[in-house]
Design an enzyme around this catalytic site. Structure first.
Site, PDB file in Angstrom:
ATOM      1  N   ARG A  96      30.496  36.286  37.290  1.00  0.00           N
ATOM      2  CA  ARG A  96      31.606  35.844  36.451  1.00  0.00           C
ATOM      3  C   ARG A  96      31.180  35.863  34.991  1.00  0.00           C
ATOM      4  O   ARG A  96      30.057  35.512  34.663  1.00  0.00           O
ATOM      5  CB  ARG A  96      32.033  34.424  36.826  1.00  0.00           C
ATOM      6  CG  ARG A  96      32.876  34.329  38.062  1.00  0.00           C
ATOM      7  CD  ARG A  96      33.371  32.908  38.291  1.00  0.00           C
ATOM      8  NE  ARG A  96      32.332  32.037  38.788  1.00  0.00           N
ATOM      9  CZ  ARG A  96      31.714  31.109  38.073  1.00  0.00           C
ATOM     10  NH1 ARG A  96      32.043  30.909  36.805  1.00  0.00           N
ATOM     11  NH2 ARG A  96      30.778  30.350  38.610  1.00  0.00           N
ATOM     12  N   TYR A 246      33.841  43.079  39.366  1.00  0.00           N
ATOM     13  CA  TYR A 246      33.173  42.067  40.186  1.00  0.00           C
ATOM     14  C   TYR A 246      34.136  40.953  40.604  1.00  0.00           C
ATOM     15  O   TYR A 246      35.006  40.546  39.829  1.00  0.00           O
ATOM     16  CB  TYR A 246      31.994  41.449  39.420  1.00  0.00           C
ATOM     17  CG  TYR A 246      31.495  40.181  40.063  1.00  0.00           C
ATOM     18  CD1 TYR A 246      30.670  40.228  41.171  1.00  0.00           C
ATOM     19  CD2 TYR A 246      31.932  38.932  39.627  1.00  0.00           C
ATOM     20  CE1 TYR A 246      30.264  39.073  41.806  1.00  0.00           C
ATOM     21  CE2 TYR A 246      31.532  37.776  40.248  1.00  0.00           C
ATOM     22  CZ  TYR A 246      30.692  37.848  41.347  1.00  0.00           C
ATOM     23  OH  TYR A 246      30.309  36.696  41.976  1.00  0.00           O
ATOM     24  N   LYS A 255      39.439  32.530  41.366  1.00  0.00           N
ATOM     25  CA  LYS A 255      39.278  31.489  40.345  1.00  0.00           C
ATOM     26  C   LYS A 255      40.414  31.517  39.307  1.00  0.00           C
ATOM     27  O   LYS A 255      40.881  30.469  38.860  1.00  0.00           O
ATOM     28  CB  LYS A 255      37.937  31.634  39.624  1.00  0.00           C
ATOM     29  CG  LYS A 255      36.718  31.744  40.537  1.00  0.00           C
ATOM     30  CD  LYS A 255      36.502  30.530  41.403  1.00  0.00           C
ATOM     31  CE  LYS A 255      35.140  30.598  42.093  1.00  0.00           C
ATOM     32  NZ  LYS A 255      34.914  29.555  43.089  1.00  0.00           N
ATOM     33  N   HIS A 275      38.133  22.906  43.117  1.00  0.00           N
ATOM     34  CA  HIS A 275      37.017  23.739  43.583  1.00  0.00           C
ATOM     35  C   HIS A 275      36.339  23.008  44.745  1.00  0.00           C
ATOM     36  O   HIS A 275      35.225  22.513  44.619  1.00  0.00           O
ATOM     37  CB  HIS A 275      36.051  23.943  42.406  1.00  0.00           C
ATOM     38  CG  HIS A 275      34.968  24.935  42.639  1.00  0.00           C
ATOM     39  ND1 HIS A 275      33.754  24.864  42.006  1.00  0.00           N
ATOM     40  CD2 HIS A 275      34.907  26.040  43.426  1.00  0.00           C
ATOM     41  CE1 HIS A 275      32.988  25.856  42.383  1.00  0.00           C
ATOM     42  NE2 HIS A 275      33.661  26.590  43.241  1.00  0.00           N
ATOM     43  N   SER A 297      28.868  26.089  42.184  1.00  0.00           N
ATOM     44  CA  SER A 297      28.514  27.272  42.957  1.00  0.00           C
ATOM     45  C   SER A 297      27.045  27.239  43.363  1.00  0.00           C
ATOM     46  O   SER A 297      26.189  26.793  42.605  1.00  0.00           O
ATOM     47  CB  SER A 297      28.787  28.536  42.136  1.00  0.00           C
ATOM     48  OG  SER A 297      30.158  28.638  41.835  1.00  0.00           O
ATOM     49  N   CYS A 299      25.530  25.472  45.608  1.00  0.00           N
ATOM     50  CA  CYS A 299      24.977  24.152  45.948  1.00  0.00           C
ATOM     51  C   CYS A 299      25.215  23.807  47.418  1.00  0.00           C
ATOM     52  O   CYS A 299      25.134  22.646  47.801  1.00  0.00           O
ATOM     53  CB  CYS A 299      25.590  23.067  45.062  1.00  0.00           C
ATOM     54  SG  CYS A 299      24.873  22.999  43.421  1.00  0.00           S
ATOM     55  N   GLY A 300      25.529  24.787  48.230  1.00  0.00           N
ATOM     56  CA  GLY A 300      25.652  24.539  49.661  1.00  0.00           C
ATOM     57  C   GLY A 300      27.054  24.223  50.136  1.00  0.00           C
ATOM     58  O   GLY A 300      27.222  23.668  51.220  1.00  0.00           O
ATOM     59  N   ASP A 322      35.970  26.885  49.639  1.00  0.00           N
ATOM     60  CA  ASP A 322      35.838  27.032  48.185  1.00  0.00           C
ATOM     61  C   ASP A 322      36.941  26.372  47.366  1.00  0.00           C
ATOM     62  O   ASP A 322      36.668  25.837  46.304  1.00  0.00           O
ATOM     63  CB  ASP A 322      35.784  28.522  47.828  1.00  0.00           C
ATOM     64  CG  ASP A 322      35.304  28.766  46.410  1.00  0.00           C
ATOM     65  OD1 ASP A 322      34.340  28.105  45.979  1.00  0.00           O
ATOM     66  OD2 ASP A 322      35.893  29.617  45.713  1.00  0.00           O
ATOM     67  N   ASN A 417      23.172  36.803  43.144  1.00  0.00           N
ATOM     68  CA  ASN A 417      24.586  36.499  43.341  1.00  0.00           C
ATOM     69  C   ASN A 417      25.260  37.504  44.274  1.00  0.00           C
ATOM     70  O   ASN A 417      26.474  37.686  44.241  1.00  0.00           O
ATOM     71  CB  ASN A 417      25.317  36.470  41.988  1.00  0.00           C
ATOM     72  CG  ASN A 417      26.685  35.802  42.076  1.00  0.00           C
ATOM     73  OD1 ASN A 417      26.846  34.809  42.778  1.00  0.00           O
ATOM     74  ND2 ASN A 417      27.662  36.353  41.382  1.00  0.00           N
ATOM     75  N   ARG A 419      27.018  38.992  47.517  1.00  0.00           N
ATOM     76  CA  ARG A 419      28.115  38.313  48.212  1.00  0.00           C
ATOM     77  C   ARG A 419      28.470  38.971  49.545  1.00  0.00           C
ATOM     78  O   ARG A 419      28.287  40.169  49.731  1.00  0.00           O
ATOM     79  CB  ARG A 419      29.370  38.324  47.337  1.00  0.00           C
ATOM     80  CG  ARG A 419      29.217  37.570  46.023  1.00  0.00           C
ATOM     81  CD  ARG A 419      29.355  36.092  46.226  1.00  0.00           C
ATOM     82  NE  ARG A 419      29.080  35.325  45.004  1.00  0.00           N
ATOM     83  CZ  ARG A 419      29.574  34.115  44.790  1.00  0.00           C
ATOM     84  NH1 ARG A 419      30.352  33.531  45.686  1.00  0.00           N
ATOM     85  NH2 ARG A 419      29.266  33.472  43.679  1.00  0.00           N
ATOM     86  N   GLY A 545      22.099  20.985  58.911  1.00  0.00           N
ATOM     87  CA  GLY A 545      22.760  20.293  60.010  1.00  0.00           C
ATOM     88  C   GLY A 545      22.596  18.792  59.986  1.00  0.00           C
ATOM     89  O   GLY A 545      23.426  18.050  60.533  1.00  0.00           O
TER      90      GLY A 545
END
Length: 636
Positions: A96, A246, A255, A275, A297, A299-300, A322, A417, A419, A545
């Site tokens: 981005r 992209y 977004k 988000h 983004s 961060c799991g 997301d 990044n 995807r 988990g």
């Protein structure tokens, strides 16, 4: 604001196969709603394409687009899987472009806050209509010469739901067509929802490389990085994007529409576009709760949305990973959420059968992989798959370099990044109500970031206003999803720093105002931090988990169980209230509140929020900061 491109002149000679002098190679222009025809005609005049393709979302159309991209060298089949392809972009077009993403309003402070003098405002970038007109006039006229003008009608959210919104994207990229078919609900049925002149979000995208071109095309990936520009017109619900192919810059339903434009619509209409993932957790007693969670983004977020519980008796189901659109039901007061997307556009590196088996299983068919490595037998590969791939396997990196796995640890197969783009319906744990047009009732909202020190595993807000404060002061290490480099702690309020489509102070106040409606059943708000480390930089919490243990506690708190106690920063779990059976963790280190850290943190938070927002920072947040200062001062 009105269109600032070219004046619309009457379109002559519209036939079944031609619009003016431009051939229509697929679709029927005459069947489109009149206000859509008018806009498309303007954009055709502006972009001067070779021909027109009106998308219908059919399987045949997908096959045509795929074949074209393979022939052009933009996609290569991954022969190990069914209908999976790899795409490699120009190395200059991999993330981005926040520094080139603008909000356009006549009044600057509709878009950005009144930052203090000397502060570098990072809560949105604004340009005036006059300024942006020059930029647009320099880029878009003739930008699709020699290329196809694709028209993509799509729904964000289940088609026909009162919580959904309609968009139409114009693009000259077949890669965007194929990806939008995964990420949104593309269908010719969309037109019937616009027959009476209903509003839709207008999205124009071009790779910015008219044909013929003299510029070098790297990896068969046309782009124009020097002139990349992404602009939003919140008042007129429009997006214009130039120069990048992209994901977030070109898949304008993501977004651009689902957060920036939808956020402004949500502000006007009284709802939230966030988000956030949406998931359900069913405990060992069979009680199901729906949770929304916001993380910056990488961060799991996707890992949590598809979590495989580490303790028996619990079931997790994914609704979305997301974005969440949420409205308080006027009758029941429940906060009901939908996932406006139809696919997952996840960060590939780090995803494996340990961290997120459900994501791996989701993308084994009908998926597009961008900037990942490829194994010699036609499989995908990225960093994180080492234990699942035999040593010595020949890898072709996204840069084209070949190497053998394990022989040189410095070699990297994939861009950080990189995807995967895959249909949500394929997820093994997708909820059977993930497309429920009524939305799903949210019992808890979680915010979280990547905080290596000082911040406990989980904090519950004292109340709604304190929860909004927790969200406003959210911080995290920077990620590869944007053009930032290096790891540093950055403010990312609500995990929405790059994504709010109007004045951030008004956005925070919008959240606060939901408390003013007596009928609203406000969910409890929490903050989590899976990433705290010890003095040896080792994670104190196992994550993945085992995060179900924290979710279990959150559900119990949503049921008002007496398992929390007050602290300087919020309600913390009572010692022994988390199920830690089978774990060896240092509870005291996980939950510690070092006074020096928190004194410095709240001072820095005030300085940053005041600098960024100035007088737009809601008074309620200033009061929360002062209360936390007073509480932190009492820490021993």
């Amino acid at each position: 604001m009105e269109d600032i491109t070219v004046p619309f002149s009457e379109v002559h000679h519209v036939t079944i196969d031609k619009l003016g002098d431009v051939p229509i190679k697929r679709g029927n222009f005459q069947l489109l709603p009149s206000h859509v025809q008018t806009w498309l005609a303007q954009m055709i005049q502006l972009c001067t394409p070779r021909d027109i393709h009106i998308c219908d979302g059919s399987d045949e159309e997908g096959e045509i687009a795929t074949k074209l991209l393979v022939e052009n060298g933009q996609l290569s089949p991954l022969k190990k899987y069914q209908n999976c392809y790899i795409c490699l972009t120009d190395p200059r077009d991999v993330a981005r472009v926040e520094s080139k993403t603008f909000l356009i309003t006549k009044d600057k402070f509709q878009s950005v806050p009144h930052s203090r003098e000397g502060a570098n405002c990072v809560l949105g970038l604004w340009k005036s209509p006059d300024e942006i007109k020059k930029d647009i006039d320099d880029r878009f006229p003739g930008c699709m010469r020699g290329r196809t003008f694709y028209v993509i009608p799509y729904s964000m959210g289940p088609m026909g739901s009162s919580l959904s919104k309609i968009g139409v994207e114009i693009t000259d990229s077949a890669y965007v067509v194929l990806s939008m078919r995964v990420m949104t609900h593309v269908s010719s049925e969309i037109w019937k929802y616009l027959r009476n002149g209903e509003e839709f979000v207008r999205c124009l995208h071009s790779v910015g490389v008219p044909l013929p071109t003299t510029q070098s095309i790297v990896n068969n990936w046309p782009c124009n990085p020097e002139k990349t520009l992404v602009v939003h017109f919140p008042d007129s619900r429009k997006v214009m994007s130039f120069g990048s192919g992209y994901g977030g810059n070109s898949l304008l339903g993501k977004k651009c529409f689902a957060l920036r434009i939808a956020g402004r619509i949500a502000y006007d209409e009284g709802w939230l576009a966030e988000h956030m993932l949406i998931m359900s957790v069913t405990n060992s007693q069979g009680e199901e709760k729906f949770i929304a969670a916001a993380f910056p983004s990488a961060c799991g977020k996707t890992n949590l949305a598809m979590l495989t519980p580490a303790i028996p008796g619990y079931t997790v189901r994914c609704i979305g990973d997301d974005i969440a659109w949420m409205r308080f039901d006027k009758e029941t007061g429940e906060l009901r959420a939908i996932n406006p997307e139809a696919g997952f556009f996840g960060v590939a590196p780090g995803t494996n059968m340990k961290t997120n088996p459900n994501a791996i299983l989701t993308c084994l068919q009908n998926s597009i992989f961008t900037n990942v490595g490829e194994t010699a037998d036609g499989g995908f590969y990225w960093e994180g798959l080492e234990e699942e791939t035999p040593a010595g396997t020949e890898i072709t990196a996204w840069t084209g370099e070949k190497y053998k796995l394990g022989e040189d640890k410095t070699k990297k197969s994939s861009h950080p990044n990189a995807r995967f783009c895959c249909p949500a319906r394929q997820c093994p744990i997708i909820h059977d109500k993930w497309q429920d047009p009524a939305g799903l009732p949210i019992s808890a909202i979680i915010f979280g970031g990547r905080r290596p020190e000082g911040v406990p595993l989980v904090i519950e807000a004292f109340n709604w206003t304190h929860g909004v404060f927790l969200a406003a002061q959210l911080k995290s290490e920077s990620t590869a999803a944007a053009e930032h480099t290096g790891k540093r702690i950055m403010h990312d309020p609500f995990a929405m720093r790059p994504f709010v489509g109007y004045n951030f102070g008004k956005y925070i106040q919008h959240w606060l105002d939901f408390e003013k409606t007596p009928n609203n059943k406000l969910p409890k708000i929490f903050h989590v931090n899976w990433f705290r480390v010890d003095e040896n930089k080792k994670f104190l919490w196992p994550g993945y988990g085992d995060n179900i243990r924290v979710l279990d506690w959150i559900i119990r708190r949503a049921n008002n169980e007496d398992v929390a106690e007050p602290s300087a920063v919020g309600l913390l779990p009572k010692k022994g209230s988390l199920n830690l059976q089978g774990l060896n963790v240092d509870w005291d280190k996980l939950m510690a509140l070092p006074k020096a850290y928190w004194v410095g943190d709240i001072d820095e938070t005030l300085q940053w929020l005041d600098g960024q927002l100035g007088d737009d920072l809601p008074q309620a947040i200033r009061e929360q900061i002062q209360k936390q200062k007073e509480r932190v001062a009492q820490l021993s």
